[in-house]
Design a protein around this motif. Structure first.
Motif, PDB file in Angstrom:
ATOM      1  N   THR A  38       0.824  -1.557   0.054  1.00 31.06           N
ATOM      2  CA  THR A  38       0.006   0.205   0.011  1.00 31.06           C
ATOM      3  C   THR A  38       1.211   0.873   0.023  1.00 31.06           C
ATOM      4  O   THR A  38       2.048   1.147   0.648  1.00 31.06           O
ATOM      5  CB  THR A  38      -0.857  -0.206   1.674  1.00 31.06           C
ATOM      6  OG1 THR A  38      -0.374   0.021   2.746  1.00 31.06           O
ATOM      7  CG2 THR A  38      -1.880  -0.956   1.601  1.00 31.06           C
ATOM      8  N   PRO A  39      -0.087   2.034  -0.719  1.00 33.39           N
ATOM      9  CA  PRO A  39       1.118   4.042  -0.344  1.00 33.39           C
ATOM     10  C   PRO A  39       1.241   3.990   1.097  1.00 33.39           C
ATOM     11  O   PRO A  39       1.091   3.930   1.684  1.00 33.39           O
ATOM     12  CB  PRO A  39      -0.053   4.456  -1.245  1.00 33.39           C
ATOM     13  CG  PRO A  39      -0.582   3.649  -1.510  1.00 33.39           C
ATOM     14  CD  PRO A  39      -0.729   2.241  -0.872  1.00 33.39           C
ATOM     15  N   ALA A  40       1.582   4.550   1.014  1.00 35.28           N
ATOM     16  CA  ALA A  40       1.939   5.719   2.809  1.00 35.28           C
ATOM     17  C   ALA A  40       1.450   7.420   3.044  1.00 35.28           C
ATOM     18  O   ALA A  40       1.334   7.779   1.338  1.00 35.28           O
ATOM     19  CB  ALA A  40       3.365   5.813   3.194  1.00 35.28           C
ATOM     20  N   GLY A  41       1.182   7.408   4.130  1.00 35.80           N
ATOM     21  CA  GLY A  41       0.259   8.733   4.216  1.00 35.80           C
ATOM     22  C   GLY A  41       0.571   8.940   5.687  1.00 35.80           C
ATOM     23  O   GLY A  41       0.078   7.778   6.480  1.00 35.80           O
ATOM     24  N   THR A  57       9.880   9.306  15.455  1.00 36.63           N
ATOM     25  CA  THR A  57       9.021   8.254  15.832  1.00 36.63           C
ATOM     26  C   THR A  57       8.540   8.049  15.495  1.00 36.63           C
ATOM     27  O   THR A  57       8.345   6.928  14.767  1.00 36.63           O
ATOM     28  CB  THR A  57       8.591   7.976  17.447  1.00 36.63           C
ATOM     29  OG1 THR A  57       7.620   9.360  17.161  1.00 36.63           O
ATOM     30  CG2 THR A  57       9.858   8.498  18.275  1.00 36.63           C
ATOM     31  N   SER A  58       7.843   8.716  13.758  1.00 40.03           N
ATOM     32  CA  SER A  58       7.050   8.555  12.632  1.00 40.03           C
ATOM     33  C   SER A  58       7.284   7.228  12.280  1.00 40.03           C
ATOM     34  O   SER A  58       8.581   6.941  11.862  1.00 40.03           O
ATOM     35  CB  SER A  58       6.805  10.333  11.250  1.00 40.03           C
ATOM     36  OG  SER A  58       5.746   8.846  10.571  1.00 40.03           O
ATOM     37  N   THR A  59       6.031   6.278  11.877  1.00 42.35           N
ATOM     38  CA  THR A  59       6.617   5.302  11.449  1.00 42.35           C
ATOM     39  C   THR A  59       6.121   5.265   9.564  1.00 42.35           C
ATOM     40  O   THR A  59       6.847   4.609   9.249  1.00 42.35           O
ATOM     41  CB  THR A  59       5.387   3.646  11.732  1.00 42.35           C
ATOM     42  OG1 THR A  59       4.106   4.119  11.721  1.00 42.35           O
ATOM     43  CG2 THR A  59       5.781   3.359  13.238  1.00 42.35           C
ATOM     44  N   THR A  60       5.351   6.582   9.074  1.00 46.68           N
ATOM     45  CA  THR A  60       5.845   6.480   8.225  1.00 46.68           C
ATOM     46  C   THR A  60       5.931   7.022   7.020  1.00 46.68           C
ATOM     47  O   THR A  60       6.892   7.050   5.991  1.00 46.68           O
ATOM     48  CB  THR A  60       4.181   7.100   7.841  1.00 46.68           C
ATOM     49  OG1 THR A  60       2.703   7.085   8.200  1.00 46.68           O
ATOM     50  CG2 THR A  60       3.961   7.642   6.060  1.00 46.68           C
ATOM     51  N   TRP A  61       7.086   8.267   7.824  1.00 52.10           N
ATOM     52  CA  TRP A  61       8.184   8.936   7.497  1.00 52.10           C
ATOM     53  C   TRP A  61       9.404   8.070   6.768  1.00 52.10           C
ATOM     54  O   TRP A  61       9.748   8.541   5.455  1.00 52.10           O
ATOM     55  CB  TRP A  61       9.168   9.457   8.562  1.00 52.10           C
ATOM     56  CG  TRP A  61      10.978  10.113   7.883  1.00 52.10           C
ATOM     57  CD1 TRP A  61      11.718   9.789   8.710  1.00 52.10           C
ATOM     58  CD2 TRP A  61      11.270  10.845   6.634  1.00 52.10           C
ATOM     59  NE1 TRP A  61      12.620  10.737   8.278  1.00 52.10           N
ATOM     60  CE2 TRP A  61      12.260  10.753   6.802  1.00 52.10           C
ATOM     61  CE3 TRP A  61      10.141  11.137   5.828  1.00 52.10           C
ATOM     62  CZ2 TRP A  61      12.642  12.056   5.692  1.00 52.10           C
ATOM     63  CZ3 TRP A  61      10.821  11.796   4.617  1.00 52.10           C
ATOM     64  CH2 TRP A  61      11.790  12.188   4.620  1.00 52.10           C
ATOM     65  N   PRO A  62      10.098   6.811   7.281  1.00 53.83           N
ATOM     66  CA  PRO A  62      11.174   5.563   6.501  1.00 53.83           C
ATOM     67  C   PRO A  62      10.152   5.256   5.106  1.00 53.83           C
ATOM     68  O   PRO A  62      11.339   5.130   4.324  1.00 53.83           O
ATOM     69  CB  PRO A  62      10.686   4.712   7.495  1.00 53.83           C
ATOM     70  CG  PRO A  62      10.485   5.576   9.030  1.00 53.83           C
ATOM     71  CD  PRO A  62       8.986   5.874   8.780  1.00 53.83           C
TER      72      PRO A  62
END
Length: 202
Positions: free
Chosen positions: A71-74, A97-102
């Protein structure tokens, strides 16, 4: 070149240009961090309370899926700003600590979706972690990055990652704008103020 080096170079230039008065380089300012034994300047709760009075627009930052991702990230982001006209740059801030940023970093590109007043529920969906944020959300691919361009938004800005800087417990992500446009409809923006969504009234 540091502050002192830049000042010294400016002095040499002015002297070679025949500046009438002597110019001396300014000393480099002393920079330091708050030590572990020092009290923080302000408490986090007070910081949030006061800064919450600054109304911001609301965006969803998206990125295309990369190899191994289904899936895409957002994620929902209110810390977004225009940065430069030449070259065209924008910036957003994301927690370390964002899990989406990586996932966005691996993609190397992103699309900023500027939300309208009718999209509060959409924003809430992208503010949670661990779920399929794109389930039931209509979108197509942004032209440069292929990142999800959400339907019904006020505007979209398609970018490649230009630079990343540290800023305390956040990262400052600078994007170079490759394509952009408005959603083509005259709708009010979604605003965030004092911890709540609101809308603009003329």
């Amino acid at each position: 070149m540091g502050h002192a080096g830049m000042a010294a170079a400016a002095v040499r230039y002015l002297r070679s240009a025949g500046a009438p008065a002597p110019v001396e380089a300014l000393p480099r300012p002393e920079l330091r961090c708050v030590g572990e034994d020092e009290r923080a300047p302000v408490g986090q709760a007070e910081f949030r309370r006061v800064l919450g009075n600054f109304a911001t627009g609301v965006t969803v930052i998206t990125a295309p899926a990369t190899a191994g991702e289904s899936t895409p990230a957002g994620f929902a982001c209110q810390s977004f700003s225009a940065l430069s006209l030449d070259p065209p740059l924008v910036a957003f801030m994301v927690g370390r600590t964002s899990t989406t940023w990586p996932r966005i970093a691996r993609a190397g590109a992103f699309c900023v979706n500027v939300l309208g007043a009718h999209q509060g529920d959409l924003c809430r969906g992208f503010a949670v972690s661990g779920a399929d944020k794109f389930a039931g959300v209509p979108y197509d691919a942004a032209p440069a990055s292929g990142a999800p361009r959400l339907a019904g938004t006020l505007a979209w800005i398609d970018c490649t990652i230009h630079a990343v800087h540290t800023g305390g417990d956040h990262l400052i992500v600078v994007g170079r704008v490759e394509a952009l446009d408005t959603g083509g409809s005259d709708i009010a923006p979604l605003l965030f103020h004092r911890g709540r969504f609101g809308r603009f009234k003329a």
